[in-house]
Design an enzyme around this catalytic site. Structure first.
Site, PDB file in Angstrom:
ATOM      1  N   GLU A  31      -6.042  -5.940   3.914  1.00 40.18           N
ATOM      2  CA  GLU A  31      -6.056  -7.159   3.101  1.00 40.18           C
ATOM      3  C   GLU A  31      -7.191  -7.136   2.102  1.00 40.18           C
ATOM      4  OE1 GLU A  31      -3.154  -8.798   4.252  1.00 40.18           O
ATOM      5  OE2 GLU A  31      -3.446  -8.996   2.096  1.00 40.18           O
ATOM      6  N   GLY A  68       3.011  -2.879   8.537  1.00 35.49           N
ATOM      7  CA  GLY A  68       3.279  -3.118   9.947  1.00 35.49           C
ATOM      8  C   GLY A  68       4.754  -3.423  10.170  1.00 35.49           C
ATOM      9  N   THR A  93       0.827  -1.209   0.000  1.00 35.17           N
ATOM     10  CA  THR A  93       0.000   0.000   0.000  1.00 35.17           C
ATOM     11  C   THR A  93       0.860   1.259   0.000  1.00 35.17           C
ATOM     12  OG1 THR A  93      -1.670  -1.200   1.229  1.00 35.17           O
ATOM     13  CG2 THR A  93      -1.848   1.186   1.267  1.00 35.17           C
TER      14      THR A  93
END
Ligand SMILES: CCCCCCCCCC/C=C\CCC/C=C/C(=O)SCCNC(=O)CCNC(=O)[C@H](O)C(C)(C)COP(=O)(O)OP(=O)(O)OC[C@H]1O[C@@H](n2cnc3c(N)ncnc32)[C@H](O)[C@@H]1OP(=O)(O)O
Ligand SMILES: Cc1cc2nc3c(=O)[nH]c(=O)nc-3n(C[C@H](O)[C@H](O)[C@H](O)COP(=O)(O)OP(=O)(O)OC[C@H]3O[C@@H](n4cnc5c(N)ncnc54)[C@H](O)[C@@H]3O)c2cc1C
Length: 627
Positions: free
Chosen positions: A395, A152, A113
């Site tokens: 996701e 993350g 992303t």
């Protein structure tokens, strides 16, 4: 490791409630916990261990991974970095990188992303330009919107990451591909030259996962850093395309399957907390001469909570079923057989959204069912909601995935009308969609859900075709009909969830003791009846249900709540969460909610002193008119 040692690790780790730590301290505390848990989790079995010692080791591994997995800066390392190496690396790349990653010699994340794009992968702007003279890729972030944003562990934890970038060779774009990129020096942990890293800031939840941003300034990596299982770039810059460009999206399908089981787990935690609290909380006096009842005896409370137990079971059964499909399709892909990938993609695009939509709503309902104490962070319901609701977005945002599933359903239906055979989980679409009379049995209701799906899919296809006949382009027709395309996908997903839950339970029922079989099948009945009542409009429209049938369904639902009530606490105890994992003042096994609430309250830094310094600094002069 025995129980005390696990506890002592936990005790050592949680000396300060996270609520009172700063944003930075929360992260640092989470790293400390993750390192300790990882050490515990990965102490390997030794062959001369006794069976009992191996069992204890496995038990401890379950405990520690369950505690740390949800909110750890290592989360992406396990759930996406390693699976991408496995799924996208060549044999030698797997050999080299899996060893380093499994041994935690390196910590990775998955950077796809960007600030400007999340859903539209084909719109990603990070560039990987091949330089045949040096046999390197030049990674570059041409504009701010091309910065990687969200991964993350990216901010301060990972030193490697999988970067999904647009491949350019001699000025030509060859689509999005995965690249293994070292982002920090392995000794100093400083960002490498041409790499900008940082944290994206405080979020609704996941505040210790260390989500970060990453920008490249003409950063060079060697050719062998492109993961080349599915597509290759030869030394001279020749591009060798893979058999299917969407194979690079394989990690996302894998995680979507994981998310369904994760929702089962999240929801089980929340309903364990809320139901145990409902068993010890007494409130009001409906009968003047009797003591205050347990709030669990209010049927409205049972209505809020029992469906969460059944839904957790349903998601778990569907997740195990979907996992089997994922695993067999992965084996087929490995041998170049791709024809079952679209169905797996469509299933994941239905079950990930529905499990996250339901789990998020039901976890919030569990919090609301606990009154004021449910609003305390020490109850751990708000945090559980925060973790679950993120899965609505990550996701693959749910709307987008439901529309993806609709693509497959529309293609299947149009093919069916032209005489093409339907297969697998869409085969039922060829069934008879006329319902003569309502059949209120579990199988009858599930069949009605299939009829609803058939009718919704066929009617939205008709809408699409009418729009296109009126002159609209296929894309504009699709957008105009998209609300009902997602509704058709949801109907298909519901039919799958219900029928798989029922069939998977039927498979297991034979080996269950009669009392256990009875209770678990009551939950199946509750789940099916609940959703028939929730979707009564669809049943009226497409499944010939009458008002008399609805009345019967309502009475059956009420009786099921009453039948489940005696086993309700046993059913959540059967999820077998340790107090350390529930981490909740309301959900602890011993039921001492009030004492725990007070214990947690006293940990507030404000309670360290009877008078806060602001009294003398502000309040007193203010009240004396001297401010
Ligand atoms: C021990 C500890 C471990 C415990 C772990 C437990 C917890 C697990 C859960 C938590 C895990 C991780 C934490 C969260 C981290 C989050 C990470 C991320 O969010 S990573 C980024 C995710 N991003 C996305 O998912 C983006 C979503 N967008 C897309 O998927 C696509 O862009 C799409 C499909 C929406 C549209 O793409 P595009 O416009 O290019 O496609 P088309 O619509 O034109 O369709 C083209 C064609 O391709 C087929 N297709 C699309 N996607 C796939 C796919 N993934 N697989 C197979 N096929 C695919 C599609 O069906 C079309 O086919 P056609 O024949 O043309 O119809
Ligand atoms: C907690 C969390 C952790 C994450 N971790 C990672 C990670 O580790 N690695 C990573 O790469 N990414 C990660 N992400 C990013 C995540 O994958 C994206 O947020 C997600 O894919 C959605 O993309 P977006 O945020 O750009 O929203 P957009 O794609 O801009 O979508 C915004 C909204 O627009 C609408 N929309 C968009 N496209 C369509 C369409 N085609 N049709 C109809 N409506 C549409 C939807 O309502 C959507 O909610 C994480 C996100 C969160 C919240």
């Amino acid at each position: 490791m025995d129980e005390q040692k696990v506890l002592s690790i936990k005790g050592l780790l949680d000396d300060t409630p996270e609520e009172y730590l700063s944003h930075k301290e929360k992260y640092e505390n989470s790293i400390r916990k993750s390192v300790l848990f990882y050490k515990t989790l990965h102490s390997t079995e030794d062959e001369n261990m006794s069976v009992d010692e191996k069992t204890k080791l496995n038990f401890r591994n379950i405990v520690t991974s369950a505690i740390f997995k949800d909110n750890s800066p290592f989360m992406l390392h396990n759930s996406m970095f390693i699976p991408t190496i496995m799924g996208q690396g060549t044999d030698e790349q797997r050999e080299y990188w899996m060893k380093r990653a499994k041994n935690m010699e390196i910590i990775g994340t998955y950077a796809q992303t960007e600030l400007g794009h999340g859903t539209f992968i084909r719109g990603l702007e990070t560039q990987a330009t091949y330089d045949p003279d040096t046999e390197e890729f030049v990674l570059h972030s041409p504009v701010l919107s091309s910065y990687k944003w969200w991964p993350g562990g990216l901010a301060h934890t990972a030193n490697y990451c999988i970067v999904m970038a647009r491949l350019y060779i001699k000025g030509k774009s060859h689509g999005i591909h995965p690249f293994m990129v070292q982002i920090r020096d392995e000794e100093t942990h400083m960002p490498l030259p041409g790499i900008k890293l940082g944290e994206i800031g405080a979020k609704l939840g996941f505040n210790t996962v260390n989500n970060g941003f990453l920008g490249f300034e003409n950063h060079r990596i060697s050719r062998d850093r492109m993961l080349m299982k599915n597509a290759q770039v030869l030394k001279d810059g020749t591009f060798v395309a893979g058999s299917n460009s969407k194979l690079t999206y394989g990690t996302m399908v894998y995680v979507r399957v994981l998310i369904v089981s994760n929702m089962a787990n999240m929801l089980a935690k929340a309903v364990t907390i809320a139901l145990r609290y409902s068993a010890i909380r007494r409130q009001s006096q409906p009968k003047p001469d009797e003591p205050e009842p347990q709030i669990l005896d209010y049927v409205t409370q049972q209505h809020k909570l029992f469906i969460a137990i059944a839904s957790s079971h349903a998601f778990y059964m569907n997740a195990m079923w979907l996992w089997e499909i994922y695993y067999s399709v992965s084996l087929q892909l490995a041998s170049g057989k791709l024809d079952n990938l679209p169905e797996l993609h469509a299933l994941a695009c239905c079950l990930k959204p529905l499990s996250t939509i339901d789990a998020t709503a039901m976890i919030e309902k569990c919090r609301l069912a606990c009154g004021g104490h449910g609003y305390m962070l020490s109850a751990n319901l708000a945090q559980t909601y925060g973790l679950a609701t993120a899965a609505y977005t990550y996701e693959g945002e749910n709307t987008v995935l439901l529309l993806q599933a609709a693509r497959s359903l529309v293609k299947a239906w149009v093919g069916h009308v032209k005489g093409r055979p339907l297969k697998g989980t869409m085969a039922y679409l060829a069934g008879d969609s006329t319902v003569k009379a309502w059949d209120g049995s579990i199988d009858g209701i599930i069949q009605s859900f299939k009829v609803v799906a058939i009718r919704k899919i066929s009617s939205v296809v008709k809408i699409l075709q009418d729009y296109e006949k009126s002159g609209l382009s296929p894309e504009d027709a699709w957008n105009k009909a998209s609300v009902f395309l997602t509704a058709a996908s949801e109907a298909h997903g519901r039919a799958v969830l219900l029928s798989v839950y029922k069939s998977e339970m039927d498979k297991r029922a034979a080996v269950l003791s009669p009392p256990l079989r009875k209770v678990l099948l009551q939950l199946v009945d509750l789940y099916v009846t609940y959703w028939a009542l929730e979707k009564v409009g669809d049943m009226l429209l497409y499944a010939s249900i009458t008002d008399k049938d609805v009345d019967e369904l309502q009475r059956r639902y009420i009786e099921l709540l009453a039948a489940i009530r005696p086993n309700a606490v046993g059913l959540v105890d059967a999820f077998d969460f340790r107090d350390e994992i529930l981490n909740s003042t309301l959900g602890a096994y011993d039921g001492r909610a009030y004492e725990r609430l007070m214990e947690e309250a006293m940990k507030s830094p404000l309670n360290a002193e009877p008078v806060n310094q602001t009294f003398h600094k502000y309040l007193k002069p203010f009240m004396r008119g001297k401010l």
